[in-house]
Design a protein around this motif. Structure first.
Motif, mmCIF file in Angstrom:
data_model
loop_
_atom_site.group_PDB
_atom_site.id
_atom_site.type_symbol
_atom_site.label_atom_id
_atom_site.label_comp_id
_atom_site.label_asym_id
_atom_site.label_seq_id
_atom_site.Cartn_x
_atom_site.Cartn_y
_atom_site.Cartn_z
ATOM 1 N N LEU A 1 0.833 -1.203 0.000
ATOM 2 C CA LEU A 1 0.000 0.000 0.000
ATOM 3 C C LEU A 1 0.870 1.257 0.000
ATOM 4 O O LEU A 1 0.597 2.215 -0.719
ATOM 5 C CB LEU A 1 -0.931 0.015 1.217
ATOM 6 C CG LEU A 1 -2.109 -0.951 1.171
ATOM 7 C CD1 LEU A 1 -2.738 -1.082 2.553
ATOM 8 C CD2 LEU A 1 -3.144 -0.510 0.148
ATOM 9 N N LEU A 2 1.919 1.245 0.806
ATOM 10 C CA LEU A 2 2.778 2.423 0.932
ATOM 11 C C LEU A 2 3.709 2.622 -0.259
ATOM 12 O O LEU A 2 4.176 3.735 -0.498
ATOM 13 C CB LEU A 2 3.585 2.349 2.228
ATOM 14 C CG LEU A 2 2.766 2.559 3.501
ATOM 15 C CD1 LEU A 2 3.581 2.191 4.738
ATOM 16 C CD2 LEU A 2 2.260 3.986 3.590
ATOM 17 N N THR A 3 3.992 1.558 -1.000
ATOM 18 C CA THR A 3 4.912 1.675 -2.127
ATOM 19 C C THR A 3 4.213 1.632 -3.477
ATOM 20 O O THR A 3 4.867 1.705 -4.509
ATOM 21 C CB THR A 3 5.976 0.558 -2.080
ATOM 22 O OG1 THR A 3 5.320 -0.707 -2.130
ATOM 23 C CG2 THR A 3 6.846 0.677 -0.841
ATOM 24 N N GLY A 4 2.891 1.515 -3.466
ATOM 25 C CA GLY A 4 2.146 1.514 -4.716
ATOM 26 C C GLY A 4 2.002 0.154 -5.361
ATOM 27 O O GLY A 4 1.538 0.049 -6.494
ATOM 28 N N GLY A 5 2.388 -0.883 -4.661
ATOM 29 C CA GLY A 5 2.329 -2.220 -5.233
ATOM 30 C C GLY A 5 1.058 -2.984 -4.911
ATOM 31 O O GLY A 5 0.930 -4.145 -5.288
ATOM 32 N N ALA A 6 0.104 -2.361 -4.213
ATOM 33 C CA ALA A 6 -1.114 -3.085 -3.809
ATOM 34 C C ALA A 6 -2.143 -3.032 -4.925
ATOM 35 O O ALA A 6 -2.907 -2.099 -5.047
ATOM 36 C CB ALA A 6 -1.691 -2.493 -2.532
ATOM 37 N N LEU B 1 12.560 0.420 4.917
ATOM 38 C CA LEU B 1 11.772 -0.401 3.995
ATOM 39 C C LEU B 1 11.180 0.412 2.853
ATOM 40 O O LEU B 1 10.941 -0.123 1.768
ATOM 41 C CB LEU B 1 10.639 -1.122 4.725
ATOM 42 C CG LEU B 1 11.035 -2.124 5.816
ATOM 43 C CD1 LEU B 1 9.809 -2.871 6.301
ATOM 44 C CD2 LEU B 1 12.091 -3.090 5.339
ATOM 45 N N LEU B 2 10.907 1.682 3.084
ATOM 46 C CA LEU B 2 10.284 2.514 2.054
ATOM 47 C C LEU B 2 11.314 3.266 1.211
ATOM 48 O O LEU B 2 10.961 4.132 0.419
ATOM 49 C CB LEU B 2 9.298 3.501 2.684
ATOM 50 C CG LEU B 2 8.172 2.872 3.504
ATOM 51 C CD1 LEU B 2 7.229 3.936 4.024
ATOM 52 C CD2 LEU B 2 7.420 1.830 2.693
ATOM 53 N N ASN B 3 12.589 2.937 1.410
ATOM 54 C CA ASN B 3 13.676 3.530 0.634
ATOM 55 C C ASN B 3 13.685 5.055 0.738
ATOM 56 O O ASN B 3 13.758 5.767 -0.260
ATOM 57 C CB ASN B 3 13.603 3.071 -0.818
ATOM 58 C CG ASN B 3 14.959 3.082 -1.482
ATOM 59 O OD1 ASN B 3 15.963 3.462 -0.870
ATOM 60 N ND2 ASN B 3 15.016 2.690 -2.731
ATOM 61 N N LEU B 4 13.579 5.530 1.988
ATOM 62 C CA LEU B 4 13.548 6.977 2.229
ATOM 63 C C LEU B 4 14.864 7.656 1.863
ATOM 64 O O LEU B 4 14.861 8.808 1.435
ATOM 65 C CB LEU B 4 13.206 7.248 3.694
ATOM 66 C CG LEU B 4 11.821 6.770 4.135
ATOM 67 C CD1 LEU B 4 11.621 7.005 5.617
ATOM 68 C CD2 LEU B 4 10.735 7.440 3.332
ATOM 69 N N THR B 5 15.965 6.941 2.010
ATOM 70 C CA THR B 5 17.265 7.502 1.647
ATOM 71 C C THR B 5 17.247 7.910 0.175
ATOM 72 O O THR B 5 17.693 9.000 -0.188
ATOM 73 C CB THR B 5 18.382 6.471 1.911
ATOM 74 O OG1 THR B 5 18.308 6.055 3.271
ATOM 75 C CG2 THR B 5 19.742 7.053 1.636
ATOM 76 N N THR C 1 -0.282 4.881 -5.515
ATOM 77 C CA THR C 1 0.249 5.611 -4.358
ATOM 78 C C THR C 1 1.195 6.690 -4.857
ATOM 79 O O THR C 1 2.067 6.412 -5.673
ATOM 80 C CB THR C 1 1.017 4.663 -3.414
ATOM 81 O OG1 THR C 1 0.145 3.618 -2.989
ATOM 82 C CG2 THR C 1 1.557 5.399 -2.196
ATOM 83 N N SER C 2 0.990 7.913 -4.372
ATOM 84 C CA SER C 2 1.943 8.982 -4.688
ATOM 85 C C SER C 2 2.703 9.329 -3.412
ATOM 86 O O SER C 2 2.185 9.193 -2.308
ATOM 87 C CB SER C 2 1.235 10.211 -5.256
ATOM 88 O OG SER C 2 0.406 10.800 -4.272
ATOM 89 N N THR C 3 3.933 9.759 -3.593
ATOM 90 C CA THR C 3 4.834 10.022 -2.472
ATOM 91 C C THR C 3 5.412 11.418 -2.575
ATOM 92 O O THR C 3 5.817 11.848 -3.653
ATOM 93 C CB THR C 3 5.996 9.001 -2.482
ATOM 94 O OG1 THR C 3 5.460 7.689 -2.381
ATOM 95 C CG2 THR C 3 6.964 9.247 -1.335
ATOM 96 N N LYS C 4 5.442 12.097 -1.442
ATOM 97 C CA LYS C 4 6.115 13.391 -1.380
ATOM 98 C C LYS C 4 6.773 13.505 -0.014
ATOM 99 O O LYS C 4 6.148 13.246 1.013
ATOM 100 C CB LYS C 4 5.121 14.525 -1.586
ATOM 101 C CG LYS C 4 5.797 15.878 -1.643
ATOM 102 C CD LYS C 4 4.854 16.978 -2.031
ATOM 103 C CE LYS C 4 5.641 18.258 -2.162
ATOM 104 N NZ LYS C 4 4.804 19.393 -2.451
ATOM 105 N N LEU C 5 8.027 13.869 -0.019
ATOM 106 C CA LEU C 5 8.758 14.104 1.222
ATOM 107 C C LEU C 5 8.942 15.611 1.318
ATOM 108 O O LEU C 5 9.433 16.245 0.396
ATOM 109 C CB LEU C 5 10.110 13.392 1.174
ATOM 110 C CG LEU C 5 10.928 13.343 2.445
ATOM 111 C CD1 LEU C 5 10.154 12.692 3.586
ATOM 112 C CD2 LEU C 5 12.220 12.576 2.222
ATOM 113 N N GLU C 6 8.472 16.178 2.434
ATOM 114 C CA GLU C 6 8.551 17.632 2.569
ATOM 115 C C GLU C 6 9.008 18.011 3.975
ATOM 116 O O GLU C 6 8.940 17.206 4.901
ATOM 117 C CB GLU C 6 7.203 18.276 2.239
ATOM 118 C CG GLU C 6 6.035 17.691 2.991
ATOM 119 C CD GLU C 6 4.693 18.145 2.436
ATOM 120 O OE1 GLU C 6 3.808 18.434 3.259
ATOM 121 O OE2 GLU C 6 4.516 18.214 1.218
ATOM 122 N N ILE C 7 9.453 19.236 4.088
ATOM 123 C CA ILE C 7 9.867 19.783 5.380
ATOM 124 C C ILE C 7 8.832 20.834 5.760
ATOM 125 O O ILE C 7 8.602 21.797 5.021
ATOM 126 C CB ILE C 7 11.274 20.437 5.308
ATOM 127 C CG1 ILE C 7 12.313 19.467 4.734
ATOM 128 C CG2 ILE C 7 11.681 20.964 6.678
ATOM 129 C CD1 ILE C 7 12.555 18.220 5.550
#
Length: 187
Positions: A47-52, A144-148, A78-84
């Motif tokens: 679900l978190l990586t868009g594979g569901a 696990l979500l490859n945040l790096t 699933t769309s992902t955005k990392l923000e500050i």
């Protein structure tokens, strides 16, 4: 030291026919299995990586809260955005799923109001389960979500992030339900 998630399958005999069943997964790092994932963890990861693309979610029956409804997932993204924000790193996941009612315990009336209640319950369940999954593995220090990679991809300064453990997850689900002409009522 990248992490790879693998699926664990089991061959089971069903009425004389051998079928593969998902029984969980594993976390591989540096060529070694370092963690086992339960089946629900694999769904949350997907679900978190868009594979569901397929799976199930159980929610209370709005007509009788002592009974459950099983929703089948039939596609999603699933769309992902990392923000500050306010100096704190936030991982925003927008999860869109298409679902269908597969099985209902007790009586279920497919009114618009009930369908809306079922979708809302499923969205709340999805938020709870994905955030619990994220917290559990993030506290263990497993990326696990490859945040790096996400930090590099979105060109966020590493000075803005103390550690991967400092990244908060916000999940925004949107579940679109269709009824079923073939609902199985089980009591």
């Amino acid at each position: 030291s990248g992490i790879t998630i693998i699926t664990a399958l089991e061959l089971e005999d069903e009425a004389g026919e051998e079928k593969l069943h998902l029984v969980g997964g594993g976390v591989i790092q540096d060529g070694k299995l370092i963690e086992r994932l339960e089946e629900k963890d694999v769904l949350n990861y997907n679900l978190l990586t868009g594979g569901a693309k397929r799976g199930t979610i159980e929610v209370p029956n709005p007509s009788d809260r002592n009974n459950l409804i099983t929703l089948g997932i039939h596609g999603g993204s699933t769309s992902t955005k990392l923000e500050i924000k306010d100096g704190k790193p936030i991982l925003v996941k927008k999860i869109k799923l298409k679902g269908i009612i597969g099985e209902a315990q007790g009586e279920l009336k497919l009114t618009k109001d009930n369908m809306d209640k079922i979708a809302k319950e499923a969205e709340e369940s999805l938020i709870y389960s994905t955030e619990a999954f994220y917290r559990e593995y993030n506290l263990k220090g497993l990326d696990l979500l490859n945040l790096t990679r996400e930090i590099e991809k979105q060109r966020i300064s590493k000075d803005d992030i103390d550690s991967l453990k400092s990244i908060k997850l916000l999940v925004y689900p949107e579940i679109t339900l269709r009824g079923s002409t073939n609902i199985q009522n089980t009591n």
